[in-house]
Design an enzyme around this catalytic site. Structure first.
Site, PDB file in Angstrom:
ATOM      1  N   HIS A  12      38.963  56.465  67.696  1.00  0.00           N
ATOM      2  CA  HIS A  12      38.612  57.567  66.786  1.00  0.00           C
ATOM      3  C   HIS A  12      39.502  57.511  65.543  1.00  0.00           C
ATOM      4  O   HIS A  12      40.596  58.060  65.528  1.00  0.00           O
ATOM      5  CB  HIS A  12      38.800  58.895  67.534  1.00  0.00           C
ATOM      6  CG  HIS A  12      38.278  60.092  66.811  1.00  0.00           C
ATOM      7  ND1 HIS A  12      37.288  60.911  67.305  1.00  0.00           N
ATOM      8  CD2 HIS A  12      38.605  60.640  65.610  1.00  0.00           C
ATOM      9  CE1 HIS A  12      37.045  61.896  66.468  1.00  0.00           C
ATOM     10  NE2 HIS A  12      37.838  61.758  65.417  1.00  0.00           N
ATOM     11  N   HIS A  14      38.922  57.611  61.270  1.00  0.00           N
ATOM     12  CA  HIS A  14      38.052  57.683  60.081  1.00  0.00           C
ATOM     13  C   HIS A  14      38.596  56.701  59.045  1.00  0.00           C
ATOM     14  O   HIS A  14      39.792  56.765  58.718  1.00  0.00           O
ATOM     15  CB  HIS A  14      38.050  59.097  59.514  1.00  0.00           C
ATOM     16  CG  HIS A  14      37.525  60.118  60.481  1.00  0.00           C
ATOM     17  ND1 HIS A  14      36.226  60.555  60.455  1.00  0.00           N
ATOM     18  CD2 HIS A  14      38.113  60.756  61.530  1.00  0.00           C
ATOM     19  CE1 HIS A  14      36.035  61.435  61.428  1.00  0.00           C
ATOM     20  NE2 HIS A  14      37.176  61.572  62.098  1.00  0.00           N
ATOM     21  N   HIS A 192      31.704  64.787  67.158  1.00  0.00           N
ATOM     22  CA  HIS A 192      32.857  65.690  67.057  1.00  0.00           C
ATOM     23  C   HIS A 192      32.430  67.072  67.569  1.00  0.00           C
ATOM     24  O   HIS A 192      31.473  67.659  67.051  1.00  0.00           O
ATOM     25  CB  HIS A 192      33.294  65.862  65.605  1.00  0.00           C
ATOM     26  CG  HIS A 192      34.140  64.761  65.053  1.00  0.00           C
ATOM     27  ND1 HIS A 192      33.722  63.473  64.980  1.00  0.00           N
ATOM     28  CD2 HIS A 192      35.386  64.786  64.527  1.00  0.00           C
ATOM     29  CE1 HIS A 192      34.673  62.741  64.427  1.00  0.00           C
ATOM     30  NE2 HIS A 192      35.705  63.507  64.143  1.00  0.00           N
ATOM     31  N   GLU A 195      36.689  70.785  68.735  1.00  0.00           N
ATOM     32  CA  GLU A 195      37.960  70.661  68.026  1.00  0.00           C
ATOM     33  C   GLU A 195      38.331  72.069  67.531  1.00  0.00           C
ATOM     34  O   GLU A 195      39.382  72.593  67.846  1.00  0.00           O
ATOM     35  CB  GLU A 195      37.816  69.687  66.847  1.00  0.00           C
ATOM     36  CG  GLU A 195      39.094  69.500  66.020  1.00  0.00           C
ATOM     37  CD  GLU A 195      38.872  68.651  64.750  1.00  0.00           C
ATOM     38  OE1 GLU A 195      37.711  68.430  64.361  1.00  0.00           O
ATOM     39  OE2 GLU A 195      39.885  68.237  64.152  1.00  0.00           O
ATOM     40  N   ASP A 273      42.865  59.782  64.438  1.00  0.00           N
ATOM     41  CA  ASP A 273      41.937  60.547  63.597  1.00  0.00           C
ATOM     42  C   ASP A 273      42.070  60.141  62.108  1.00  0.00           C
ATOM     43  O   ASP A 273      41.272  59.352  61.621  1.00  0.00           O
ATOM     44  CB  ASP A 273      42.193  62.048  63.778  1.00  0.00           C
ATOM     45  CG  ASP A 273      40.961  62.914  63.580  1.00  0.00           C
ATOM     46  OD1 ASP A 273      39.873  62.377  63.375  1.00  0.00           O
ATOM     47  OD2 ASP A 273      41.093  64.155  63.649  1.00  0.00           O
ATOM     48  N   ASP A 274      43.051  60.694  61.410  1.00  0.00           N
ATOM     49  CA  ASP A 274      43.261  60.414  59.977  1.00  0.00           C
ATOM     50  C   ASP A 274      44.777  60.270  59.766  1.00  0.00           C
ATOM     51  O   ASP A 274      45.429  61.199  59.246  1.00  0.00           O
ATOM     52  CB  ASP A 274      42.737  61.588  59.133  1.00  0.00           C
ATOM     53  CG  ASP A 274      41.297  61.955  59.493  1.00  0.00           C
ATOM     54  OD1 ASP A 274      40.385  61.231  59.053  1.00  0.00           O
ATOM     55  OD2 ASP A 274      41.097  62.942  60.222  1.00  0.00           O
TER      56      ASP A 274
END
Ligand code: ADE
Ligand code: ZN
Length: 330
Positions: A12, A14, A192, A195, A273-274
């Site tokens: 996961h 991005h 997603h 969250e 994630d980021d």
């Protein structure tokens, strides 16, 4: 103990969310774009909360305007992954940002990203696969166009279809057409959910879109029946603990349900994630899980195997990566 060297599988990530802020600032300068408002004085990304984060993310992405920009981005992101011991990664990419969902343009962006991935595999030893991602707050009509781009380019490299964005906008069922198109094209599915929204958001995503994996999904912990369902149906959670803590879903890692989900038989994996947005790396995620929950080398070995089992790549790739997870003979 250093966790940097442990071989890691990340599901996961991005692609734009992996962009180092200095890289985005450099592109903005080259293109004479003023996006100075998205940076703090120390050069890191600046945002107030999750919804502002999504705006800053899109502003940063506005500097990525050509396939070559994405090629450079992919190399910069994979350099960080490789430095942190990642041997296999799946990245979310959006035709929304890569050519405005025009299929011809999307093919050019995809080609450039794949070229970078091939180069990184040769020179850095990290294997990348792509998951086309629609953006929930852009709405179901755009999601259909995005799914068409995904279906037309599905194959050995483009292996999945997913949905990111503001999970408080719209219902999963609104996106069923897009997900059906992707499923028919043979793509692995991830959504997603759970969250920011509650357990119902995970249940609705499972019922309406039938994904094999859920991005985050941590809110499921608050519903015992849902936890049992996730375990029974072997739904894999792409958990991003550092992201959740940085964005304030949980105050501290100690309060995060990853350990309890795992103890209750849910297949959890760990991702960033980021990473530059949340000041994290895969190494840092491992360090924190070790510090707070005592996860050790054996736990991380199991985690990597579980993630590889849930990867959307073909079995030849899976077998090749599995060898890299085995401890070297001494
Ligand atoms: N897009 C990038 N990061 C995201 C996240 N954590 N949740 C939803 N959409 C995203
Ligand atoms: Zn995400």
């Amino acid at each position: 103990m250093s966790f940097t060297e442990l071989p890691k599988v990340e599901l996961h990530l991005h692609l734009e969310g992996g962009a180092p802020p200095a890289f985005i600032a450099g592109l903005a300068k080259e293109k004479k774009l003023d996006i100075s408002g998205i940076f703090k004085p120390d050069g890191s990304y600046d945002y107030r909360d999750f919804w502002h984060f999504l705006e800053v993310y899109e502003a940063a992405t506005s500097t990525l305007q050509t396939p070559d920009d994405y090629k450079r981005l992919t190399l910069a992101v994979l350099e960080e992954s490789a430095k942190n011991g990642v041997v296999y990664s799946e990245t979310f990419i959006s035709p929304d940002f890569c050519g405005g969902r025009d299929l011809g343009a999307w093919r050019e962006y995809l080609h450039a990203i794949q070229e970078a991935a091939d180069e990184a595999e040769r020179t850095m030893g990290v294997t990348l696969r792509g998951i086309v991602t629609c953006i929930r707050h852009f709405g179901p009509e755009k999601a259909k166009e995005t799914a068409l781009c995904a279906a037309e380019t599905a194959g050995d490299w483009l292996v999945g279809f997913g949905m990111a964005g503001d999970e408080k906008k719209g219902k999963p069922a609104d996106f069923a057409y897009a997900f059906d198109m992707a499923r028919e094209a043979g793509l692995g599915l991830t959504v997603h959910a759970g969250e920011w929204d509650g357990p119902d958001s995970v249940r609705d995503a499972l019922d309406a879109l039938r994904p094999a994996r859920i991005g985050h999904g941590v809110a499921a912990w608050h519903d015992r029946h849902l936890v049992e369902r996730l375990a029974r149906e072997n739904i894999v959670l792409e958990v991003c603990p550092g992201s959740n803590v940085f964005l304030g879903v949980y105050k501290q890692l100690h309060d995060h349900p990853i350990e309890k989900l795992r103890e209750n038989g849910v297949a959890v994996t760990v991702s960033t994630d980021d990473p530059p947005f949340f000041h994290t790396t895969m190494t840092r995620e491992f360090e924190q899980l070790n510090r707070v929950f005592g996860w050790n080398e054996e736990d991380f070995g199991y985690l990597a195997k579980e993630a590889l089992d849930a990867a959307f790549c073909d079995d030849v790739t899976r077998a090749k990566i599995r060898k890299r997870l085995e401890p070297a003979d001494v």
